[in-house]
Design an enzyme around this catalytic site. Structure first.
Site, mmCIF file in Angstrom:
data_model
loop_
_atom_site.group_PDB
_atom_site.id
_atom_site.type_symbol
_atom_site.label_atom_id
_atom_site.label_comp_id
_atom_site.label_asym_id
_atom_site.label_seq_id
_atom_site.Cartn_x
_atom_site.Cartn_y
_atom_site.Cartn_z
ATOM 1 N N HIS A 231 47.816 22.860 60.244
ATOM 2 C CA HIS A 231 48.714 23.848 60.836
ATOM 3 C C HIS A 231 48.267 25.282 60.556
ATOM 4 O O HIS A 231 49.088 26.195 60.551
ATOM 5 C CB HIS A 231 50.145 23.639 60.324
ATOM 6 C CG HIS A 231 50.721 22.315 60.686
ATOM 7 N ND1 HIS A 231 51.845 21.793 60.064
ATOM 8 C CD2 HIS A 231 50.350 21.396 61.616
ATOM 9 C CE1 HIS A 231 52.127 20.618 60.589
ATOM 10 N NE2 HIS A 231 51.236 20.347 61.531
ATOM 11 N N GLU A 261 45.088 16.724 69.790
ATOM 12 C CA GLU A 261 44.301 17.264 68.681
ATOM 13 C C GLU A 261 42.968 16.526 68.635
ATOM 14 O O GLU A 261 42.919 15.301 68.718
ATOM 15 C CB GLU A 261 45.068 17.115 67.358
ATOM 16 C CG GLU A 261 46.399 17.855 67.379
ATOM 17 C CD GLU A 261 47.300 17.540 66.192
ATOM 18 O OE1 GLU A 261 46.813 16.909 65.228
ATOM 19 O OE2 GLU A 261 48.473 17.913 66.226
ATOM 20 N N GLU A 357 47.196 9.925 64.141
ATOM 21 C CA GLU A 357 46.440 11.149 63.883
ATOM 22 C C GLU A 357 45.911 11.209 62.459
ATOM 23 O O GLU A 357 46.371 11.998 61.640
ATOM 24 C CB GLU A 357 47.292 12.385 64.194
ATOM 25 C CG GLU A 357 48.661 12.435 63.538
ATOM 26 C CD GLU A 357 49.362 13.761 63.796
ATOM 27 O OE1 GLU A 357 48.733 14.816 63.631
ATOM 28 O OE2 GLU A 357 50.547 13.719 64.164
#
Length: 402
Positions: A231, A261, A357
């Site tokens: 982040h 992503e 992820e």
């Protein structure tokens, strides 16, 4: 002149909503069923996510409290005068506006809608201690109970309309990813690449969902050492040949979060970087296979941990393996009960939507230093899960030659 504490603003006409009246009514019916079963007379929502989920209005707080009061026969949002008629135009149900002319007019608005008796459901994980004390002072004869966790589990099971919207978001995220690749070049700063991707996604949302508010879509594009955090904010760092890159595209449609992503390299990658990248892709592929009905979140995490252990990389894993989607965002909301982590025992069932992820991060000083992460969105069905992310991943696709 005596200025009002509350008022109603019926300015303009109701907007075409993101979700149908049948969809919104079904959500409220499920909530009211829970209220009946647990002897909750009234619910006062205060969070971004639940007000958006049950009323279809995504507020901008700016230090002001907001609310949604749900009783058995009514649903009324409480919004600040600064928003004018927008909450009524876009919201499902009624609307009451409070003004800034007197302190704590918000609680006066709440008292107009809730009687001082019985039980009020509030979100223990959202309401501040200060506001909880003010609410209890305003309703001394009321018992406050938690509604935050029960509604989180309601939101975890997506309707067909929600899945359609999430599917469209995944498609637009792929478009944002292509825009990132298009903008890549040596010497280009991170923020310029992100800006191009964000504008591309917003234009596509406007075309695809013309009745949706255009807010909060964003891109994080990280390079080099900045890839060490999932982040990490945009910077002015300029791309260099051989950089490890993290592409993160987030189209937000009506407050609904979707994401793409990917790990990329600019021009070239070393043997060690490719080795680490391929191990992470191995975990990613296996994780996608494990997502199916009847499997516990914690068991997925445990099996994927074993792959990292085989390569002595588990210590470089930085967070869980995935999470849910829906009305949530980077600054509000989270369905913490549906995260693919060792401490979450939730069993996956059809109509849940989760990501896979995996990420590892090797710090500077080690070969292959950087953050490696892939991210797909999967919709659970009766037989398994459908991957709705189409953007390619891995060294064979994402070493970008410019």
């Amino acid at each position: 002149m005596e200025l009002p504490q509350t008022l109603q603003i019926r300015n303009g006409e109701k907007k075409t909503p993101t979700f149908s009246a049948e969809e919104m009514s079904a959500r409220l019916a499920k909530l009211r069923q829970h209220m009946n079963k647990n002897d909750i007379d009234t619910v006062l929502f205060t969070s971004f996510h639940n007000i958006n989920y049950f009323a279809g209005f995504l507020y901008c707080s700016f230090g002001r409290p907001y609310g949604l009061v749900v009783a058995q026969n009514s649903s009324t949002s409480i919004t600040a005068n600064v928003d004018g008629g927008e909450p009524w135009r876009r919201g499902f149900g009624d609307n009451l506006v409070y003004t800034d002319w007197q302190q704590d007019n918000y609680f006066r608005a709440v008292k107009q809608l809730i009687a001082n008796r019985g039980t009020i459901g509030i979100e223990f994980d959202h309401m501040s201690m200060e506001n909880a004390r003010k609410l209890q002072a305003a309703f001394p004869d009321v018992e406050l109970v938690d509604i935050g966790k029960p509604t989180m589990f309601m939101r975890m099971i997506k309707s067909s309309e929600e899945i359609d919207l999430i599917r469209e978001g995944a498609r637009i995220a792929d478009i944002g990813g292509a825009a990132c690749v298009e903008a890549l070049a040596e010497g280009v700063p991170e923020y310029e690449i992100a800006r191009h991707a964000t504008h591309t996604m917003i234009r596509e949302i406007a075309k695809s969902c013309p009745n949706s508010v255009l807010m909060d879509t964003w891109t994080w594009f990280q390079s080099g050492i900045n890839t060490d955090g999932a982040h990490n904010a945009l910077t002015t760092r300029k791309l260099q040949r051989g950089d490890i890159l993290s592409l993160n595209c987030f189209p937000m449609i009506a407050g609904y979060y979707t994401a793409l992503e990917r790990t990329l390299f600019l021009d070239s990658a070393t043997d060690r970087e490719i080795e680490l990248w391929e191990i992470n892709c191995q975990v990613h592929r296996r994780g996608r296979e494990l997502i199916r009905p009847g499997v516990r979140c914690c068991d997925i995490a445990a099996e994927l941990n074993e792959i990292y252990c085989e390569h002595d990389l588990l210590q470089y894993r930085t967070f869980g393996y995935g999470h849910s989607f829906g009305t949530l965002c980077h600054y509000y909301g989270r369905e913490a009960g549906l995260e693919l982590r060792e401490d979450v025992e939730t069993v996956l069932i059809p109509n849940m939507v989760v990501s896979m992820e995996p990420m590892i991060m090797l710090p500077q000083g080690l070969g292959g230093a950087g953050g490696y992460r892939e991210h797909d969105i999967l919709v659970l069905n009766e037989d398994g899960a459908e991957n709705i992310t189409k953007f390619p991943f891995g060294p064979e696709h994402n070493i970008i030659k410019k």
